[in-house]
Design an enzyme around this catalytic site. Structure first.
Site, PDB file in Angstrom:
ATOM      1  N   CYS A  23      54.225  38.784  15.932  1.00  0.00           N
ATOM      2  CA  CYS A  23      53.430  37.618  15.657  1.00  0.00           C
ATOM      3  C   CYS A  23      53.769  36.534  16.929  1.00  0.00           C
ATOM      4  CB  CYS A  23      53.856  36.747  14.585  1.00  0.00           C
ATOM      5  SG  CYS A  23      55.942  36.401  14.504  1.00  0.00           S
ATOM      6  N   CYS A  26      57.523  35.690  17.820  1.00  0.00           N
ATOM      7  CA  CYS A  26      58.226  36.551  18.535  1.00  0.00           C
ATOM      8  C   CYS A  26      57.716  36.370  19.946  1.00  0.00           C
ATOM      9  CB  CYS A  26      57.468  38.306  18.282  1.00  0.00           C
ATOM     10  SG  CYS A  26      57.291  38.213  16.307  1.00  0.00           S
ATOM     11  N   ASP A 446      44.725  37.910  64.403  1.00  0.00           N
ATOM     12  CA  ASP A 446      45.995  37.845  65.147  1.00  0.00           C
ATOM     13  C   ASP A 446      45.960  38.848  66.168  1.00  0.00           C
ATOM     14  OD1 ASP A 446      48.638  37.392  65.718  1.00  0.00           O
ATOM     15  OD2 ASP A 446      49.310  38.892  64.776  1.00  0.00           O
ATOM     16  N   ASP A 650      49.279  40.859  60.715  1.00  0.00           N
ATOM     17  CA  ASP A 650      50.059  42.164  60.215  1.00  0.00           C
ATOM     18  C   ASP A 650      51.052  41.882  59.063  1.00  0.00           C
ATOM     19  OD1 ASP A 650      52.114  40.455  60.857  1.00  0.00           O
ATOM     20  OD2 ASP A 650      52.869  41.578  62.733  1.00  0.00           O
ATOM     21  N   ASP A 654      52.813  36.802  60.171  1.00  0.00           N
ATOM     22  CA  ASP A 654      51.846  35.693  59.771  1.00  0.00           C
ATOM     23  C   ASP A 654      51.759  35.257  58.472  1.00  0.00           C
ATOM     24  OD1 ASP A 654      50.950  36.359  62.304  1.00  0.00           O
ATOM     25  OD2 ASP A 654      49.794  37.949  61.951  1.00  0.00           O
TER      26      ASP A 654
END
Lengths: 761, 69
Positions: A23, A26, A446, A650, A654
């Site tokens: 329920c 729980c 980059d 990479d 970055d």
């Protein structure tokens, strides 16, 4: 990178299968207990899936503490079987799923054929031109088979509708259950009490055929849908199927033993023969070969590997034989992580789907209201026989409005789209990334590891007159064999690629910071910087061709390594981070597709400018000597005009820029496959994958739009027809059987449309 | 929906006072999800509810308490 606050590390996420929840209390209790555990950042407990997803700081807390917390709450964490989510266990899981789905498909087919056969038989009996048997008797005759189909074939609709009703909601199963029950219940009434119907001035006609044919056609639609849906996960199946079944483990002083994949442990030495699949991830220790990784990266060219190189499980060894040390096995392998990432992405919800979910939520109750209104309108204002028309229209509206095509529109396209992308080495982290990528207008690269290979490599060899390049490389690579320096390793790697550099060496000496010196095959070889040669009073070269080579190779981020043999300058090795051969094409195609391409790098201006020129990025869109934080600022600037910006990096240095960008694209090679920080990972790092990813995203979004359009258009057009909108003008009223058929066709067409993405470029 | 726990195990169903779910007392007894408090029997759907209740029965028996489901 910025300093980290305190001892905390990057949070990690695990899923705990919880047993015993029944329920909402729980859920709350487990949530509460997990949250008050130190180091836990985020908790999500799901009652339906019986799973608790926990994000936590691995430095402070671990799985055992979380399991204890769940235990303290009064529940149990299901023990993991074996290694858990490994590619092996996945394969077993997929096979089990397949068997289950096939059984389900068989049931659907049998029930649907049974229902349709009964419906046809009922129609034949009821409409056979004869007068000897009265209608009342015929009704009793068909009551039994029709009721059987209602109970047997219709059961799944009743139980699903009941489950939904208990949670106060209504689904498409509710609509089918109500529609067919209305037809069946009225028919039973007319059969049992024909007198009452006669008294109302009607013939005791029944609709058993409608109820059974609707059940039959909808089940047939579900069967077709289940078959098509089974194919949406083909991509995962193909990825999992890539793995080897066994490995050859090297046993000291004994022949190799063949062991199953599950038995391989980190640290094991494994032999891979020519043409075999590499079993797990590891580091090559002996031998050399080239490895075909196209199945994971989409990169067609095999890559040379030599001792020290990383090898990835599930890629294929081509010609040589080698021995490697296993480093990652089971669920830690790159393949297992890729599969997990793809599965998680396939299960995630696209923002567009949340909208359709909300529509469906109000759609079903709205249809019930419309259907009821239709019934009343026909009963009050319709032509005779009123009850027949009212009932037919009611059933048609309820049946035709099933929103299952809407519910299938987005998830099927997402599953097929992410799977197709994964096969091309493009890993989307979730459906949101898949949806967003297609809107990208600016791509920022980059430099290191994206447009270039990301590691020093010998790009050119020039030897003095009278010498030759391969002898020079052979001697230099042999001399550098003991070297730890990255440049030395680059020279050795290049030598091994050409099968050079294995001559006997003695008297090796590393000259800190300047180079190495060794006796190779009886010749004194000196490899190092210009200053090293000057210190030894060796003229770099008097040779005019060498002077020219030095002049052209200098600058632009290149490093010159001088080689002297027996005290005489013999040539130079030019070391650089080479441009990937695909980079110029990647930039050109992106530009041609109308996307603005930028280059932002931390390197020196001259290096960056040379690279920009080589790959075709204009100088105005180039920024050099930028720190990681500065990269994020530049991304933010580019985003100013509401433009959607993707950053390709990479994934390690970055991170801030990747996070700032709308779409962070990480280049994942070797160990870094499946970088978590990014929205999108290009396995193998081919920069052309960027455009391909954007294209796949656009195609997926287009398919989703088409699906949604058809699913909605179909309802918008056919619901009024089912209500009887065409009756006043044209006398057209939809037959409930046709409504059921149209509904099935709409679901199947949506799934089929999504499957087109399997062939997307 | 009523907040009052069903005191009669013979009636076939009882209400879990914590979450408000209907519970079969015989099943709850078999799974040890039963508590006797103030001479009344209470049955629960799961261990979590039982533990919640035992921690503070008064809270869940207060007429103002609304089950979370």
């Amino acid at each position: 990178m910025t300093s980290k606050p305190g001892p905390s590390a990057t949070p990690i996420e695990i899923v705990l299968p919880v047993v015993g929840m029944t329920c909402a209390s729980c859920v709350n209790r487990i949530d509460r207990f997990l949250r008050k555990t130190d180091g836990v950042i985020e908790v999500n407990v799901n009652l339906a899936t019986e799973k608790a997803t926990v994000r936590f700081d691995p430095v402070i807390v671990g799985r055992p503490e979380l399991v204890r917390a769940v235990d303290a709450a009064g529940y149990e964490v299901r023990p993991e079987t074996g290694l858990g989510h490994t590619a092996q266990s996945l394969e077993a899981e997929l096979t089990a799923e397949d068997a289950e789905r096939l059984a389900e498909q068989r049931t659907l087919l049998v029930q649907s054929v049974g229902a349709i056969a009964v419906a046809v038989a009922i129609m034949a009996v009821m409409f056979w031109p004869q007068t000897s048997v009265p209608l009342e008797t015929l009704n009793w005759l068909v009551l039994v088979p029709a009721t059987f189909i209602q109970a047997w074939g219709g059961r799944r609709f009743y139980s699903a509708a009941w489950r939904a009703a208990r949670h106060g909601s209504a689904t498409m199963d509710t609509l089918v259950a109500i529609g067919t029950s209305a037809a069946w219940a009225y028919s039973v009434f007319a059969t049992v009490f024909p007198g009452v119907v006669h008294a109302a001035g009607l013939a005791p006609e029944t609709y058993f055929d409608s109820a059974t044919i609707i059940i039959g056609l909808i089940l047939l639609g579900r069967w077709l849908e289940a078959r098509a849906k089974g194919r949406t996960t083909d991509a995962i199946r193909r990825l999992v199927g890539l793995q080897a079944k066994s490995a050859h483990r090297i046993v000291a002083g004994a022949p190799d033993e063949d062991v199953p994949l599950e038995a391989v442990e980190p640290g094991d030495l494994l032999r891979v023969r020519a043409g075999e699949t590499i079993p797990v991830d590891g580091i090559l220790v002996e031998g050399s070969s080239s490895v075909d990784a196209s199945m994971l990266t989409g990169e067609a060219m095999p890559v040379g590997v030599a001792p020290g190189a990383e090898v990835i499980g599930a890629t294929r060894n081509t010609t040589g034989s080698f021995v490697f040390r296993a480093t990652r096995v089971g669920r830690d392998t790159a393949l297992a992580r890729i599969v997990e990432l793809v599965q998680r992405a396939q299960g995630s919800k696209a923002p567009i789907e949340r909208i359709t979910d909300r529509v469906i939520e109000v759609f079903v109750p709205a249809v019930l209201v419309v259907a009821a209104a239709t019934f009343v309108a026909w009963l009050v204002g319709g032509p005779e026989p009123r009850l027949t028309f009212a009932l037919t229209a009611f059933i048609s509206v309820v049946v035709i409005a099933c929103p299952c095509a809407m519910g299938l529109a987005t998830p099927t396209a997402i599953i097929v789209g992410t799977g197709r992308a994964a096969e091309a080495g493009i890993l989307f982290r979730n459906a949101e990334a898949l949806e967003q990528a297609g809107r990208v207008e600016v791509v920022v690269f980059d430099k290191t590891g994206t447009l270039t290979a990301g590691k020093p490599t010998v790009v050119d060899i020039a030897s003095a007159a009278g010498g030759d390049g391969s002898t020079l490389l052979d001697l230099a690579a042999s001399a550098e064999r003991g070297s730890e320096h990255p440049i030395g390793r680059a020279i050795v790697a290049r030598g091994h690629l050409d099968e050079l550099g294995f001559r006997p060496v003695s008297g090796f000496a590393s000259l800190a910071g300047h180079g190495v010196e060794a006796d190779v095959d009886g010749r004194r070889v000196l490899v190092g910087s210009a200053r090293l040669l000057a210190d030894r009073a060796i003229a770099p070269s008097a040779d005019p061709s060498l002077i020219e080579a030095i002049a052209t190779a200098g600058g632009a981020g290149r490093t010159l390594v001088f080689v002297a043999i027996d005290g005489v300058a013999a040539g130079i090795l030019v070391i650089a981070d080479p441009i990937r051969p695909e980079s110029p094409e990647a930039v050109a195609t992106l530009t041609a597709a109308g996307i603005e391409v930028w280059l932002v790098s931390g390197d020196q201006a001259a290096t960056v400018a040379a690279l920009a020129q080589a790959v075709g990025i204009p100088a105005v869109r180039t920024r050099a000597e930028i720190q990681p934080a500065g990269k994020a600022a530049i991304i933010a600037e580019l985003q100013a005009g509401q433009r959607v910006v993707a950053m390709v990096g990479d994934g390690i240095n970055d991170a801030p820029a990747l996070a700032q960008a709308d779409i962070g694209i990480a280049i994942g090679t070797g160990a870094e496959i499946a970088v978590e920080a990014s929205d999108l990972t290009l396995v193998g790092g081919d920069p052309r994958g960027v455009l391909r990813a954007l294209g796949l995203s656009r195609q997926t979004i287009r398919v989703i739009r088409q699906n949604l359009f058809w699913a909605f258009a179909y309802n918008v057009v056919l619901i009024p027809v089912a209500m009887g909108a065409l009756f006043p003008g044209f006398g057209i009223l939809l037959n409930p059987a046709i409504a059921a058929g149209a509904m099935a066709v709409s679901s199947v067409s949506v799934v089929t449309n999504s499957l087109r993405l399997r062939r997307a470029a | 929906m009523t907040n009052a726990p069903d005191p009669d195990p013979g009636s076939g169903t009882a209400v879990d006072p914590v979450c408000g779910m209907l519970v079969d007392p015989s099943v709850a007894l078999a799974r040890n999800l039963h508590v006797r408090h103030d001479n009344r029997d209470f049955y629960f759907c799961a261990r979590g509810c039982k533990l919640d209740f035992e921690e503070d029965p008064g809270h869940y028996l207060d007429p103002g308490y609304k089950p979370s489901m």
